[in-house]
Design an enzyme around this catalytic site. Structure first.
Site, PDB file in Angstrom:
ATOM      1  N   ARG A  82      25.665 -17.812  -1.637  1.00 52.01           N
ATOM      2  CA  ARG A  82      25.385 -18.835  -0.614  1.00 52.01           C
ATOM      3  C   ARG A  82      26.708 -19.424  -0.165  1.00 52.01           C
ATOM      4  O   ARG A  82      27.538 -18.740   0.412  1.00 52.01           O
ATOM      5  CB  ARG A  82      24.430 -19.903  -1.156  1.00 52.01           C
ATOM      6  CG  ARG A  82      23.084 -19.362  -1.626  1.00 52.01           C
ATOM      7  CD  ARG A  82      22.065 -20.455  -1.917  1.00 52.01           C
ATOM      8  NE  ARG A  82      22.615 -21.593  -2.641  1.00 52.01           N
ATOM      9  CZ  ARG A  82      21.879 -22.551  -3.187  1.00 52.01           C
ATOM     10  NH1 ARG A  82      20.559 -22.498  -3.106  1.00 52.01           N
ATOM     11  NH2 ARG A  82      22.444 -23.565  -3.819  1.00 52.01           N
ATOM     12  N   TYR A 106     -11.725 -26.209   5.377  1.00 53.57           N
ATOM     13  CA  TYR A 106     -11.513 -25.151   6.366  1.00 53.57           C
ATOM     14  C   TYR A 106     -11.639 -23.754   5.760  1.00 53.57           C
ATOM     15  O   TYR A 106     -11.137 -23.483   4.662  1.00 53.57           O
ATOM     16  CB  TYR A 106     -10.129 -25.292   6.996  1.00 53.57           C
ATOM     17  CG  TYR A 106      -9.961 -26.523   7.834  1.00 53.57           C
ATOM     18  CD1 TYR A 106     -10.800 -26.788   8.905  1.00 53.57           C
ATOM     19  CD2 TYR A 106      -8.943 -27.426   7.558  1.00 53.57           C
ATOM     20  CE1 TYR A 106     -10.652 -27.926   9.688  1.00 53.57           C
ATOM     21  CE2 TYR A 106      -8.769 -28.568   8.334  1.00 53.57           C
ATOM     22  CZ  TYR A 106      -9.624 -28.808   9.391  1.00 53.57           C
ATOM     23  OH  TYR A 106      -9.459 -29.936  10.159  1.00 53.57           O
ATOM     24  N   MET A 108      -4.483 -31.358   6.235  1.00 62.19           N
ATOM     25  CA  MET A 108      -3.280 -32.132   6.540  1.00 62.19           C
ATOM     26  C   MET A 108      -3.274 -33.487   5.849  1.00 62.19           C
ATOM     27  O   MET A 108      -2.215 -33.943   5.382  1.00 62.19           O
ATOM     28  CB  MET A 108      -3.161 -32.327   8.051  1.00 62.19           C
ATOM     29  CG  MET A 108      -1.887 -33.051   8.474  1.00 62.19           C
ATOM     30  SD  MET A 108      -1.740 -33.274  10.265  1.00 62.19           S
ATOM     31  CE  MET A 108      -1.544 -31.578  10.799  1.00 62.19           C
ATOM     32  N   LYS A 160      20.493 -35.933  -3.668  1.00 66.13           N
ATOM     33  CA  LYS A 160      20.213 -35.353  -2.345  1.00 66.13           C
ATOM     34  C   LYS A 160      18.704 -35.331  -2.104  1.00 66.13           C
ATOM     35  O   LYS A 160      17.904 -35.492  -3.032  1.00 66.13           O
ATOM     36  CB  LYS A 160      20.767 -33.928  -2.272  1.00 66.13           C
ATOM     37  CG  LYS A 160      20.113 -32.962  -3.254  1.00 66.13           C
ATOM     38  CD  LYS A 160      20.661 -31.565  -3.129  1.00 66.13           C
ATOM     39  CE  LYS A 160      19.951 -30.628  -4.121  1.00 66.13           C
ATOM     40  NZ  LYS A 160      20.357 -29.221  -3.957  1.00 66.13           N
TER      41      LYS A 160
END
Length: 396
Positions: free
Chosen positions: A150, A283, A330, A53
């Protein structure tokens, strides 16, 4: 440090040949084979389901699925039917289980493609309707929630789920071939909840068998249980993180478990410069240089899966280890190289993890997360390159 080999490349633009790569995740298929065989030996006579997955935890679903089957995995496991259908479209005919559904799931396509379906209870009506329309019975694995909270039917609802499934099975719309559960704390072997879950699972299996179901598969074990709890093996173990060579345990390394990490993540340095003392970096200026130093720019950022919250993530450059400094942006982050000369740095590979250097576990620690997340979140801008024995033992 081994220079990356130039084997199969996925996710790389046509005009960027392997020799010109900028950023890449190198996947050692021999490591995948080794890890599947290692767990298969430990789990025998139980079979292995290779969990692919989430694009095989970031490693590439189709290449990993094929190699896992070659290495002896009997099943493939995915979360979503869409993933299972991709496997079928690629020509993979091995048994596949998909287990996370919504009312919009295409059960008809799954049944038509001979995909086994996990079911907690509510899905049974829709699965039966799809089977009736397609005139083909579904194969179902009923899931019991033994404590994770779950998916899965609660203990109070279990008998009702069995009754509903029996009704549809009598009508020839489905066949219950498995009962399964998922363990909550198998990665913490000393906790008693795993014993409690396994006891509840055995009771649920007994109820299912008493209801007349001829079960082919009983499965509960994830990677940590496959490695540490033989009593959880039953008929099948679901091999997830261990297939990718990472340890699910805090106090045991991959090497301790006889596993080989399969991914190496790297990028070529995009810029390097000498900077004065007390100069801010990235930043927020959360990092300032202590003295005159060399700063190197690595073109990987949180868009590529490098956690923004990571502090002092390890990076290997020219055989030496450094750490990231300042906030991850980013597309990039900065490494303080101290007195390292600038000449020759631009274009030098910077390895975040793999190749016997830094590890995904160290990046997980730097980000306050787990190694599962570090490899799975590597983004699509990073080309996957498939090699045989790049840094492990070749020729398996």
């Amino acid at each position: 440090m081994n220079e990356p080999s130039d084997d199969v490349v996925l996710g790389v633009p046509d005009d960027e040949t392997p020799a010109r790569w900028e950023r890449r995740a190198e996947i050692d298929l021999s490591a995948i084979r080794h890890n599947v065989r290692r767990v298969a030996e430990l789990a025998a006579p139980a079979k292995v389901m290779a969990v692919v997955k989430a694009d095989a935890y970031g490693h590439g679903m189709l290449p990993v699925a094929r190699v896992a089957l070659e290495a002896g995995a009997a099943w493939l496991g995915v979360a979503h039917v869409e993933e299972a259908l991709q496997l079928r479209a690629a020509g993979i005919t091995a048994p596949v289980l998909a287990w996370l559904h919504t009312p919009e799931t295409d059960f008809a396509a799954a049944i038509d493609a001979d995909i086994d379906l996990g079911a907690s209870g509510w899905e049974l009506e829709q699965v039966a309707e799809a089977a009736r329309a397609g005139q083909h019975p579904a194969r179902v694995h009923l899931k019991i929630d033994t404590g994770l909270g779950r998916n899965g039917a609660s203990a109070d609802a279990w008998q009702s789920v069995l009754d509903t499934a029996a009704h549809y099975q009598e009508d020839g719309l489905l066949r219950v071939v498995g009962v399964w559960t998922h363990l909550a704390v198998a990665d913490e072997p000393d906790r008693p909840e795993t014993d409690e879950q396994l006891a509840a699972f055995r009771d649920a299996v007994e109820q299912a068998e008493a209801a007349g179901f001829d079960l082919e598969l009983r499965h509960a074990a994830n990677t940590p249980a496959a490695l540490s709890r033989p009593d959880a093996h039953f008929d099948l173990v679901r091999l997830g993180i261990g297939m990718y060579g990472l340890s699910p345990f805090r106090d045991q390394s991959s090497e301790d478990l006889g596993l080989r990490p399969a991914m190496r993540l790297m990028a070529r340095i995009a810029n390097a410069k000498r900077m004065p003392a007390d100069h801010g970096v990235s930043y927020g200026l959360t990092y300032r240089t202590e003295s005159t130093t060399t700063l190197a720019l690595v073109p990987l950022g949180y868009a590529d899966g490098v956690p923004r919250v990571a502090v002092e993530g390890p990076v290997e450059i020219a055989g030496k280890r450094y750490v990231s400094c300042g906030r991850v942006a980013m597309d990039q982050f900065v490494v303080d190289l101290g007195d390292t000369p600038v000449d020759g740095l631009v274009g030098e590979p910077a390895v975040l993890f793999g190749d016997g250097g830094p590890s995904a576990d160290e990046w997980a620690e730097a980000a306050g997360t787990i190694n599962y997340e570090i490899v799975t979140r590597v983004g699509p801008r990073v080309g996957r390159v498939y090699v045989e024995g790049s840094w492990g033992e070749a020729g398996e």
